[in-house]
Design an enzyme around this catalytic site. Structure first.
Site, PDB file in Angstrom:
ATOM      1  N   ARG A  25       0.794  -1.225   0.000  1.00  0.00           N
ATOM      2  CA  ARG A  25       0.000   0.000   0.000  1.00  0.00           C
ATOM      3  C   ARG A  25       0.830   1.281   0.000  1.00  0.00           C
ATOM      4  O   ARG A  25       0.573   2.192  -0.783  1.00  0.00           O
ATOM      5  CB  ARG A  25      -0.938   0.046   1.219  1.00  0.00           C
ATOM      6  CG  ARG A  25      -2.208  -0.744   1.028  1.00  0.00           C
ATOM      7  CD  ARG A  25      -2.600  -1.415   2.309  1.00  0.00           C
ATOM      8  NE  ARG A  25      -1.599  -2.410   2.635  1.00  0.00           N
ATOM      9  CZ  ARG A  25      -1.641  -3.654   2.181  1.00  0.00           C
ATOM     10  NH1 ARG A  25      -2.642  -4.060   1.462  1.00  0.00           N
ATOM     11  NH2 ARG A  25      -0.672  -4.527   2.466  1.00  0.00           N
ATOM     12  N   THR A  26       1.811   1.368   0.875  1.00  0.00           N
ATOM     13  CA  THR A  26       2.519   2.647   1.018  1.00  0.00           C
ATOM     14  C   THR A  26       3.254   2.986  -0.283  1.00  0.00           C
ATOM     15  O   THR A  26       3.133   4.099  -0.812  1.00  0.00           O
ATOM     16  CB  THR A  26       3.489   2.597   2.218  1.00  0.00           C
ATOM     17  OG1 THR A  26       2.755   2.148   3.354  1.00  0.00           O
ATOM     18  CG2 THR A  26       4.085   3.963   2.508  1.00  0.00           C
TER      19      THR A  26
ATOM     20  N   LYS B 150      26.164  -3.008  -1.943  1.00  0.00           N
ATOM     21  CA  LYS B 150      27.643  -2.910  -1.955  1.00  0.00           C
ATOM     22  C   LYS B 150      28.143  -2.209  -0.694  1.00  0.00           C
ATOM     23  O   LYS B 150      29.321  -1.918  -0.560  1.00  0.00           O
ATOM     24  CB  LYS B 150      28.096  -2.122  -3.186  1.00  0.00           C
ATOM     25  CG  LYS B 150      27.663  -2.724  -4.504  1.00  0.00           C
ATOM     26  CD  LYS B 150      27.978  -1.747  -5.652  1.00  0.00           C
ATOM     27  CE  LYS B 150      27.163  -2.103  -6.873  1.00  0.00           C
ATOM     28  NZ  LYS B 150      27.085  -0.965  -7.820  1.00  0.00           N
TER      29      LYS B 150
ATOM     30  N   ARG C 208      11.139   3.813   3.351  1.00  0.00           N
ATOM     31  CA  ARG C 208      10.767   2.844   4.396  1.00  0.00           C
ATOM     32  C   ARG C 208      12.020   2.067   4.761  1.00  0.00           C
ATOM     33  O   ARG C 208      12.783   1.679   3.876  1.00  0.00           O
ATOM     34  CB  ARG C 208       9.691   1.885   3.890  1.00  0.00           C
ATOM     35  CG  ARG C 208       9.477   0.717   4.859  1.00  0.00           C
ATOM     36  CD  ARG C 208       8.288  -0.119   4.521  1.00  0.00           C
ATOM     37  NE  ARG C 208       7.049   0.595   4.824  1.00  0.00           N
ATOM     38  CZ  ARG C 208       5.849   0.035   4.782  1.00  0.00           C
ATOM     39  NH1 ARG C 208       5.720  -1.229   4.446  1.00  0.00           N
ATOM     40  NH2 ARG C 208       4.765   0.735   5.057  1.00  0.00           N
TER      41      ARG C 208
ATOM     42  N   HIS D 114       4.753   5.752  11.467  1.00  0.00           N
ATOM     43  CA  HIS D 114       4.248   5.597  10.092  1.00  0.00           C
ATOM     44  C   HIS D 114       3.306   6.779   9.836  1.00  0.00           C
ATOM     45  O   HIS D 114       2.089   6.631   9.798  1.00  0.00           O
ATOM     46  CB  HIS D 114       3.528   4.258   9.966  1.00  0.00           C
ATOM     47  CG  HIS D 114       3.283   3.809   8.552  1.00  0.00           C
ATOM     48  ND1 HIS D 114       3.360   4.651   7.454  1.00  0.00           N
ATOM     49  CD2 HIS D 114       2.967   2.577   8.058  1.00  0.00           C
ATOM     50  CE1 HIS D 114       3.091   3.959   6.365  1.00  0.00           C
ATOM     51  NE2 HIS D 114       2.852   2.695   6.694  1.00  0.00           N
TER      52      HIS D 114
END
Ligand code: CP
Length: 312
Positions: free
Chosen positions: A56-57, A85, A106, A134
């Site tokens: 969703r986000t 890396k 995120r 959030h």
């Protein structure tokens, strides 16, 4: 953009109540007439930097930017970027600042988006950091409450499930306390109760009453807004604890029969098994609409942080 005047959204407290109301109101307008804003971000680029899975986000942010006429770049798996890396967040974000106009990040580590904001010369949005915050889910939740309950203030709100690690709960409960909510019902197993520091803040700074319950059926008749959450496998240190707690709650039609007719059931999603499928067709189950509304409130947020004039 002038680095001194850039606004970021790392936690809901970065916005005043007036600003939260402004984003929610604009999100509602955008939901009602999205075509009016289809060129608002023409020429702008959103970067989605997802070091942890999301449906969703990430997709709602991407949809939001595309609906505003902008473009998107980014990764949904950090292993496909130079993070694999060993590149640091600081170096990644310095470079992304040259490629994009705004970024959403995120990360499984609490504080990672905040760290990124210190090195960025573009607005950074926290798309969820570990068990911490959030904020854009909170914006989505506020718009959903506004749409279904008319006001954000004045409701009997219950949170159920993983209140210990649930970042959606941590962001929303503090925000609703800022909106003057004076009592919350907390339904969780003993191992997954709201963190003590947050409870203390709610009680001491916001003078909120916290009623704790073990079972949904003991309190469901009092509730106006029931915010369900899943038990989050990825936050447990061992599988045995998860296995013991994962089936703690199941909201179904039988339990809903004791709830108010105008109660709403929210859930940030994904759902695992805490809401039975027989709730989906009940008008009180608003969680899919909630996910849809996330697009429009994120459109509003993007325009605010980019300083785009949307007074059309
Ligand atoms: N609500 C929410 O954050 O969902 P995703 O994990 O799918 O982004």
């Amino acid at each position: 953009m002038n680095k001194q005047t850039i606004r970021h959204l790392i936690e809901p407290e970065d916005f005043t109540i007036e600003e939260l109301n402004e984003v929610v109101a604009l999100g509602k307008k955008m939901y009602e007439a999205p075509e009016k804003y289809k060129e608002a971000c023409k020429g702008k680029i959103l970067a989605t930097l997802f070091y942890e899975p999301s449906t969703r986000t990430r997709f709602s942010f991407e949809t939001a930017m595309l609906r505003l006429g902008g473009s998107i770049i980014g990764f949904s798996d950090a292993n496909t970027s130079s993070v694999s890396k060993g590149e640091s967040i600081a170096d990644t974000i310095r470079c992304m600042s040259a490629y994009a106009d705004i970024a959403v990040m995120r990360h499984p580590k609490e504080g990672a988006p905040k760290l990124a904001s210190h090195y960025a010369s573009i607005p950074i949005i926290n798309g969820g950091d570990g068990g911490h915050q959030h904020p854009t889910q909170t914006l989505t939740d506020l718009l959903t409450i506004k749409m279904y309950k008319d006001t954000i203030e004045g409701h009997n709100v219950a949170f159920c499930g993983d209140l210990k690690f649930g970042r959606t709960v941590h962001s929303l409960i503090r925000t609703l306390a800022r909106y003057n909510t004076k009592k919350f019902i907390l339904i969780s197993p003993e191992e997954l109760t709201l963190p003590d520091t947050l409870k203390r803040t709610l009680k001491e700074d916001f003078h909120v009453e916290l009623q704790e319950a073990r079972y949904i059926e003991d309190v469901i008749s009092q509730i106006d807004i029931l915010y369900m959450t899943r038990i989050q496998r990825e936050r447990f240190f061992n599988e045995a604890d998860y296995a013991r707690l994962k089936d703690s709650y199941l909201l179904n039609q039988s339990k809903l029969s004791h709830a108010k007719k105008d109660m709403i059931v929210m859930h940030p999603l994904p759902r695992v098994n805490e809401i039975a499928y027989d709730v989906d067709d009940d008008p009180r189950g608003v969680y899919f609409k909630q996910a849809e509304l996330g697009v429009y409130v994120r459109m509003a947020l993007i325009t605010k942080l980019l300083g785009v004039d949307v007074s059309c």
